[in-house]
Design an enzyme around this catalytic site. Sequence first.
Site, PDB file in Angstrom:
ATOM      1  N   GLN A  10      -2.744   3.444  -6.538  1.00 36.94           N
ATOM      2  CA  GLN A  10      -1.724   3.951  -7.460  1.00 36.94           C
ATOM      3  C   GLN A  10      -1.323   2.896  -8.496  1.00 36.94           C
ATOM      4  O   GLN A  10      -1.308   3.174  -9.692  1.00 36.94           O
ATOM      5  CB  GLN A  10      -0.466   4.357  -6.667  1.00 36.94           C
ATOM      6  CG  GLN A  10       0.631   4.937  -7.546  1.00 36.94           C
ATOM      7  CD  GLN A  10       2.011   4.963  -6.899  1.00 36.94           C
ATOM      8  OE1 GLN A  10       2.245   4.348  -5.868  1.00 36.94           O
ATOM      9  NE2 GLN A  10       2.933   5.661  -7.539  1.00 36.94           N
ATOM     10  N   ILE A  33     -12.856  -0.691  -2.392  1.00 36.32           N
ATOM     11  CA  ILE A  33     -13.710  -0.546  -1.215  1.00 36.32           C
ATOM     12  C   ILE A  33     -14.617   0.670  -1.336  1.00 36.32           C
ATOM     13  O   ILE A  33     -15.573   0.839  -0.595  1.00 36.32           O
ATOM     14  CB  ILE A  33     -12.820  -0.447   0.063  1.00 36.32           C
ATOM     15  CG1 ILE A  33     -13.634  -0.561   1.348  1.00 36.32           C
ATOM     16  CG2 ILE A  33     -12.015   0.847   0.066  1.00 36.32           C
ATOM     17  CD1 ILE A  33     -14.033  -1.958   1.704  1.00 36.32           C
ATOM     18  N   ASP A  50     -14.829  -5.737  -0.542  1.00 37.67           N
ATOM     19  CA  ASP A  50     -14.028  -5.485   0.659  1.00 37.67           C
ATOM     20  C   ASP A  50     -12.970  -6.579   0.749  1.00 37.67           C
ATOM     21  O   ASP A  50     -13.290  -7.741   0.967  1.00 37.67           O
ATOM     22  CB  ASP A  50     -14.948  -5.518   1.900  1.00 37.67           C
ATOM     23  CG  ASP A  50     -14.156  -5.356   3.199  1.00 37.67           C
ATOM     24  OD1 ASP A  50     -14.795  -5.242   4.260  1.00 37.67           O
ATOM     25  OD2 ASP A  50     -12.900  -5.344   3.133  1.00 37.67           O
ATOM     26  N   TYR A 140       4.227  -2.676   7.915  1.00 34.69           N
ATOM     27  CA  TYR A 140       4.042  -2.965   6.491  1.00 34.69           C
ATOM     28  C   TYR A 140       5.079  -3.987   6.024  1.00 34.69           C
ATOM     29  O   TYR A 140       4.742  -4.984   5.384  1.00 34.69           O
ATOM     30  CB  TYR A 140       4.178  -1.665   5.704  1.00 34.69           C
ATOM     31  CG  TYR A 140       4.191  -1.787   4.213  1.00 34.69           C
ATOM     32  CD1 TYR A 140       5.365  -1.554   3.500  1.00 34.69           C
ATOM     33  CD2 TYR A 140       3.034  -2.094   3.513  1.00 34.69           C
ATOM     34  CE1 TYR A 140       5.375  -1.636   2.111  1.00 34.69           C
ATOM     35  CE2 TYR A 140       3.046  -2.178   2.131  1.00 34.69           C
ATOM     36  CZ  TYR A 140       4.215  -1.940   1.441  1.00 34.69           C
ATOM     37  OH  TYR A 140       4.244  -2.022   0.062  1.00 34.69           O
ATOM     38  N   LYS A 144       4.648  -7.909   4.671  1.00 37.44           N
ATOM     39  CA  LYS A 144       5.172  -8.355   3.375  1.00 37.44           C
ATOM     40  C   LYS A 144       6.121  -9.545   3.560  1.00 37.44           C
ATOM     41  O   LYS A 144       6.124 -10.487   2.767  1.00 37.44           O
ATOM     42  CB  LYS A 144       5.871  -7.209   2.645  1.00 37.44           C
ATOM     43  CG  LYS A 144       4.932  -6.102   2.190  1.00 37.44           C
ATOM     44  CD  LYS A 144       3.822  -6.638   1.276  1.00 37.44           C
ATOM     45  CE  LYS A 144       2.889  -5.563   0.778  1.00 37.44           C
ATOM     46  NZ  LYS A 144       1.782  -6.112  -0.039  1.00 37.44           N
ATOM     47  N   ILE A 170       7.479   3.413  -6.403  1.00 35.61           N
ATOM     48  CA  ILE A 170       6.974   3.531  -7.774  1.00 35.61           C
ATOM     49  C   ILE A 170       6.473   4.945  -8.053  1.00 35.61           C
ATOM     50  O   ILE A 170       5.691   5.508  -7.273  1.00 35.61           O
ATOM     51  CB  ILE A 170       5.861   2.500  -8.026  1.00 35.61           C
ATOM     52  CG1 ILE A 170       6.492   1.101  -7.940  1.00 35.61           C
ATOM     53  CG2 ILE A 170       5.222   2.707  -9.401  1.00 35.61           C
ATOM     54  CD1 ILE A 170       5.563  -0.039  -8.181  1.00 35.61           C
TER      55      ILE A 170
HETATM   56  C1  VAH Z   1       5.852   2.630   0.563  1.00 34.04           C
HETATM   57  N1  VAH Z   1       5.498   2.942  -1.834  1.00 34.04           N
HETATM   58  O1  VAH Z   1       6.523   3.635   0.542  1.00 34.04           O
HETATM   59  C2  VAH Z   1       5.544   1.944  -0.768  1.00 34.04           C
HETATM   60  C3  VAH Z   1       6.611   0.961  -1.105  1.00 34.04           C
HETATM   61  C4  VAH Z   1       9.066   0.558  -1.231  1.00 34.04           C
HETATM   62  C5  VAH Z   1       8.002   1.529  -0.901  1.00 34.04           C
HETATM   63  O2  VAH Z   1       6.441  -0.209  -0.411  1.00 34.04           O
HETATM   64  O3  VAH Z   1       5.432   2.159   1.590  1.00 34.04           O
END
Ligand code: VAH
Length: 319
Positions: A10, A33, A50, A140, A144, A170
């Site tokens: 995206q 990929i 990759d 996730y 980060k 976003i």
């Molecule tokens: C998600 N679009 O939803 C991503 C983003 C803040 C959200 O990290 O995982």
Amino acid sequence: RVLIIGAGGQIGSELTFKLKDIYGSENVVATDINFNNLDVVNSGLFEIVDAQDYNSIRTCVEKHQIDTIYLMAAMLSATGEKYPMKAWDLNMDSLFHVLNLAKEGFIKHIFWPSSIAVFGPTTPQVQTPQHTTMEPTTVYGITKQVGERWCEYYHTKYGVDVRSLRYPGIISWKTMPGGGTTDYAVEIYHKAILEGEYTCFLSENTELPMMFMDDAINATVQLMQANPEDVKIRSSYNLAAINFTPKQISEAIQKHIPEFKISYEPDFRQQIADSWPKSINDTSARTDWNWKHEFDLEKMTSEMITQLRKTYKSSEKIS
Ligand code: VAH
């Protein structure tokens, strides 16, 4: 030359087109990929790379004399909860490969996206500060958070010029998002135009920090073009534009499509959203490198609906 890893995604896709505008198509190498995003594949220099394979990246870097890498490949929050170890491996292996290429002198500059997902339920949720408690509850978000720590370490210890932004959700119309919790804010526009209704997987008052793609791309370019001495934060900058709830975005849509109807069926992503901030304080980005957003909810909604109507009309999906 510039290399984008995850150019089919995206943000990666729109970053590819923007960077080609700035540096010339012959100076931008798009990689992913797979060949899924044909717009990107057919946009000029494209290679299969990759992100988890160091030699795959290094071969491309040496072949095309790359000096800057935008690492846009990652597994996002919702999908990451389904495949925790895959999310950890993809998000961390790719970052270490790119950081080590810089440390070893193969490349000079790195952009790596962080996210508001680094924050957790113990973080102050209104006007979340740049420096604060961070106990993310998604895989996730964990990738980060540790990724930010490693970026700052490689900058401080090895002088690596790595720069990062904590992206909010976003919203864009060119490429669908993949596996995020904020994806509802993109899906809702498509459904409003195609079907006149949308069943939202978050509850109506779930307020989240969001941003139109053009603002996110401009912020990314602006940060990468800033003087190094102005980039005072080398973990990742808070970045803010707008924050809204599903109720508020549906009301903005109804100004253009009065008959649009929304219903709510919260799923597992509600818990993720509830752990995130409602709004972000991005004073550091505005002070250090003059960041400012252009799109509010109204302007974004008008642009999204206009562009999507054109896109669907050209493919005969709507009258
Ligand atoms: C998600 N679009 O939803 C991503 C983003 C803040 C959200 O990290 O995982």
